[in-house]
Design an enzyme around this catalytic site. Structure first.
Site, PDB file in Angstrom:
ATOM      1  N   LYS A 153     -39.332   1.006  16.303  1.00  0.00           N
ATOM      2  CA  LYS A 153     -40.560   0.633  16.993  1.00  0.00           C
ATOM      3  C   LYS A 153     -40.802   1.565  18.179  1.00  0.00           C
ATOM      4  O   LYS A 153     -39.850   2.130  18.719  1.00  0.00           O
ATOM      5  CB  LYS A 153     -40.420  -0.791  17.558  1.00  0.00           C
ATOM      6  CG  LYS A 153     -40.466  -1.896  16.522  1.00  0.00           C
ATOM      7  CD  LYS A 153     -40.392  -3.258  17.180  1.00  0.00           C
ATOM      8  CE  LYS A 153     -40.412  -4.380  16.175  1.00  0.00           C
ATOM      9  NZ  LYS A 153     -41.704  -4.546  15.493  1.00  0.00           N
ATOM     10  N   ARG A 195     -39.008 -10.861   6.655  1.00  0.00           N
ATOM     11  CA  ARG A 195     -39.230 -11.382   5.299  1.00  0.00           C
ATOM     12  C   ARG A 195     -37.983 -11.209   4.433  1.00  0.00           C
ATOM     13  O   ARG A 195     -37.759 -11.995   3.513  1.00  0.00           O
ATOM     14  CB  ARG A 195     -40.469 -10.704   4.681  1.00  0.00           C
ATOM     15  CG  ARG A 195     -40.366  -9.210   4.551  1.00  0.00           C
ATOM     16  CD  ARG A 195     -41.729  -8.551   4.382  1.00  0.00           C
ATOM     17  NE  ARG A 195     -42.514  -8.569   5.623  1.00  0.00           N
ATOM     18  CZ  ARG A 195     -43.750  -8.121   5.743  1.00  0.00           C
ATOM     19  NH1 ARG A 195     -44.372  -7.616   4.693  1.00  0.00           N
ATOM     20  NH2 ARG A 195     -44.385  -8.174   6.902  1.00  0.00           N
TER      21      ARG A 195
HETATM   22  N1  BES Z   1     -40.755  -8.921  14.653  1.00  0.00           N
HETATM   23  C1  BES Z   1     -41.841  -8.201  14.122  1.00  0.00           C
HETATM   24  C2  BES Z   1     -43.174  -8.921  14.289  1.00  0.00           C
HETATM   25  C3  BES Z   1     -43.647  -9.129  15.695  1.00  0.00           C
HETATM   26  C4  BES Z   1     -44.455  -8.193  16.305  1.00  0.00           C
HETATM   27  C5  BES Z   1     -43.348 -10.287  16.379  1.00  0.00           C
HETATM   28  C6  BES Z   1     -44.923  -8.415  17.589  1.00  0.00           C
HETATM   29  C7  BES Z   1     -43.807 -10.513  17.657  1.00  0.00           C
HETATM   30  C8  BES Z   1     -44.612  -9.572  18.255  1.00  0.00           C
HETATM   31  C9  BES Z   1     -41.648  -7.936  12.633  1.00  0.00           C
HETATM   32  O1  BES Z   1     -40.350  -7.837  12.205  1.00  0.00           O
HETATM   33  C10 BES Z   1     -42.325  -6.633  12.338  1.00  0.00           C
HETATM   34  O2  BES Z   1     -41.978  -5.658  12.934  1.00  0.00           O
HETATM   35  N2  BES Z   1     -43.277  -6.638  11.426  1.00  0.00           N
HETATM   36  C11 BES Z   1     -43.995  -5.483  11.079  1.00  0.00           C
HETATM   37  C12 BES Z   1     -44.295  -5.536   9.613  1.00  0.00           C
HETATM   38  C13 BES Z   1     -44.851  -4.251   9.039  1.00  0.00           C
HETATM   39  C14 BES Z   1     -43.855  -3.123   9.163  1.00  0.00           C
HETATM   40  C15 BES Z   1     -45.216  -4.497   7.598  1.00  0.00           C
HETATM   41  C16 BES Z   1     -45.271  -5.424  11.906  1.00  0.00           C
HETATM   42  O3  BES Z   1     -45.848  -6.484  12.181  1.00  0.00           O
HETATM   43  O4  BES Z   1     -45.662  -4.355  12.312  1.00  0.00           O
HETATM   44 ZN    ZN Z   2     -39.580  -5.873  12.505  1.00  0.00          ZN
END
Ligand code: BES
Ligand code: ZN
Ligand code: ZN
Length: 504
Positions: free
Chosen positions: A283, A357
């Site tokens: 990230k 997921r």
């Molecule tokens: N933990 C994150 C989602 C999240 C983002 C929670 C911001 C709280 C605040 C999750 O694991 C994630 O990173 N999801 C990705 C999915 C994508 C790569 C398909 C996302 O939301 O960008």
């Molecule tokens: Zn994630």
């Protein structure tokens, strides 16, 4: 009153002869009965009412020094219109009153229940008092354990429900007990979610939850990585591969003391990623500190499980919390890797940041083994949830219409809003790949929240009822509600899930 609290909450008790320093009178807005009472009341309140400065609007409150009786301060606070009254208004008013008490450094505070009983029925007063004190206590939350000033902030010494009539005391005690237990459980969720991930490791949560389970009479089993491997939870373990900290699955079982006829078995699943760096699909650094909250699904579900158990739910519960860290390292899962899930279905990991997921897929599969009547899960699953719904409601998905209705009923009862998004199979087309049974992410950012849910649906067996709540948009920084801290965990949906378990 015998009540076992985890946090050191100020006791809320029933009293006839209040000796505190501040008392609140709660008023409906522009109510005729209220107006008559105003006319007989103190000149200060008459003046406030006449000038229109105070008319009982929700969230409004005034502090009047030494006006209740000699040396006892009075707070007048508004509940809004009687016809459109909801407990949420009382909750928000309770939070505003807490801020007044804090500013005035009050020590002991009470609400005049007898005054309230003059303008509302007992049932209404029950809702008002529960809401008001939930809001008041929820607003008192701080997470200061790592500061030099830990525990030194403002704290009320005692809180009372004041009634001259002893016959009211059993009823008021019940209200006090339920309110304190509710807040206590929300605080556990907030504490877990706020814990920094250097302390809040999978092992820390597993140990702490084991202790709580023992204390509240639940069975608790913890699976380490070797045991998870035996369970064939490779999809879950694929997320923890890059982490030096061992992943832990926590399984709690609650059985009601009196087995009621027709009691249901509810399986409850929560995402417990103690830190989500994204893994190899790392990230951006800005805001990454918030990813310590990525175990809020699990924190919410432990809060809800404890709340339902402590309020003596007639339904059984099995709660599966999957804790792990998502980290980049030489041993991390790489994009393009194909992994076999516990269910046997294979997944191509396109993006290691879509890890929630993966973790949940194996947990949902495991939940089926307990023969539940229904499976519910919650997770901070997608950033897209904030794009879809902003901050007022989290996303609800379900494969069963009646279950959707039951979830909405609970969400309405607690006034923690949910909004339904579709689970249509056509969305699965986006997750097809030539290399495995599915991929964990598509290459564009359309409908991210729905895609996350549709991915998880692949791990629900035919005939199983399932509901999923993506609470990524409301897990933390929800200070627009006065009873939530501006920064950090909100504890939202603990009350909703507990209500669901108790009423399904
Ligand atoms: N933990 C994150 C989602 C999240 C983002 C929670 C911001 C709280 C605040 C999750 O694991 C994630 O990173 N999801 C990705 C999915 C994508 C790569 C398909 C996302 O939301 O960008
Ligand atoms: Zn994630
Ligand atoms: Zn995540």
């Amino acid at each position: 009153m015998k009540i076992d609290l985890i946090h050191s909450l100020t006791p809320l008790h029933t009293t006839q002869d209040f000796k505190g320093d501040t008392v609140a009178h709660l008023y409906f807005q522009n109510d005729k009965k209220e107006a008559a009472l105003h006319a007989q009341s103190l000149t200060e309140i008459q003046d406030l009412a006449k000038s229109g400065t105070f008319n009982g609007a929700p969230k409004s409150s005034f502090f009047i020094r030494g006006s209740y009786i000699e040396k006892v301060n009075l707070i007048v606070a508004g509940l809004g219109n009687k016809k459109t009254f909801s407990a949420e208004k009382a909750r928000q008013t309770g939070a505003m009153v807490y801020r007044k008490l804090e500013a005035e450094k009050a020590k002991s505070f009470g609400v005049d229940v007898d005054a309230l009983l003059k303008v509302a029925t007992k049932a209404q007063v029950t809702d008002i008092l529960k809401g008001f004190f939930e809001g008041l206590y929820l607003a008192s939350y701080t997470f200061d354990k790592y500061k030099a000033t830990a525990g030194k902030g403002f704290k009320l010494e005692s809180t009372s429900l004041i009634s001259e009539d002893k016959k009211n005391h059993a009823w008021l005690n019940q209200i006090a007990e339920e309110t304190l237990i509710t807040v206590d459980c929300v605080f556990t969720t907030r504490d877990y979610s706020n814990e920094p991930s250097n302390f809040g490791t999978p092992e820390y949560y597993a140990n702490d939850i084991s202790k709580l389970a023992k204390r509240f009479g639940m069975k608790c089993k913890v699976l380490g990585e070797a045991e998870a491997k035996k369970e064939k939870m490779d999809l879950y373990l694929s997320v923890s591969k890059g982490s030096d900290r061992e992943a832990k699955v926590v399984i709690l079982e609650y059985t009601p003391k009196k087995a009621a006829k027709g009691a249901k078995n509810v399986a409850i699943v929560g995402k417990g990623v103690t830190f989500d760096s994204g893994g190899i699909s790392i990230k951006p650094s800005s805001g990454m500190e918030n990813m310590k909250h990525d175990m809020t699904g699990a924190a919410t579900m432990i809060g809800a499980t404890l709340l339902a158990a402590r309020l003596h739910s007639k339904n059984k519960m099995v709660t599966i919390l999957v804790f792990t860290e998502n980290m980049p390292s030489g041993s991390s899962t790489q994009p393009g890797n194909v992994i076999k899930s516990r269910s046997g279905k294979t997944v191509e990991v396109i993006n290691t940041d879509a890890e929630g997921r993966l973790v949940l897929a194996d947990a949902l599969d495991l939940a089926h083994d307990y023969n539940p009547d229904v499976i519910i899960d919650s997770a901070t699953l997608t950033g897209a949830c904030s794009i879809a719904l902003g901050r007022l409601a989290s996303a609800l998905f379900s494969n069963d219409k009646k279950l959707t209705q039951a979830m909405f009923k609970s969400s309405e009862a607690t006034e923690e809003a949910l909004w339904e998004l579709p689970l249509w199979d056509e969305y699965f087309d986006d997750l097809k790949t030539p290399y495995a049974d599915m991929r964990n992410s598509a290459n564009d950012s359309y409908g991210g929240t729905i895609r996350g849910a549709v991915f998880m649906k692949q791990f629900i067996k035919p005939g199983m009822k399932w509901a999923h709540v993506d609470l990524a948009n409301r897990a933390y920084d929800q200070g627009y509600l006065p009873y939530n801290p501006g920064k950090g965990s909100s504890g939202v949906y603990v009350r909703t899930f507990a209500h669901f378990v108790m009423n399904y």
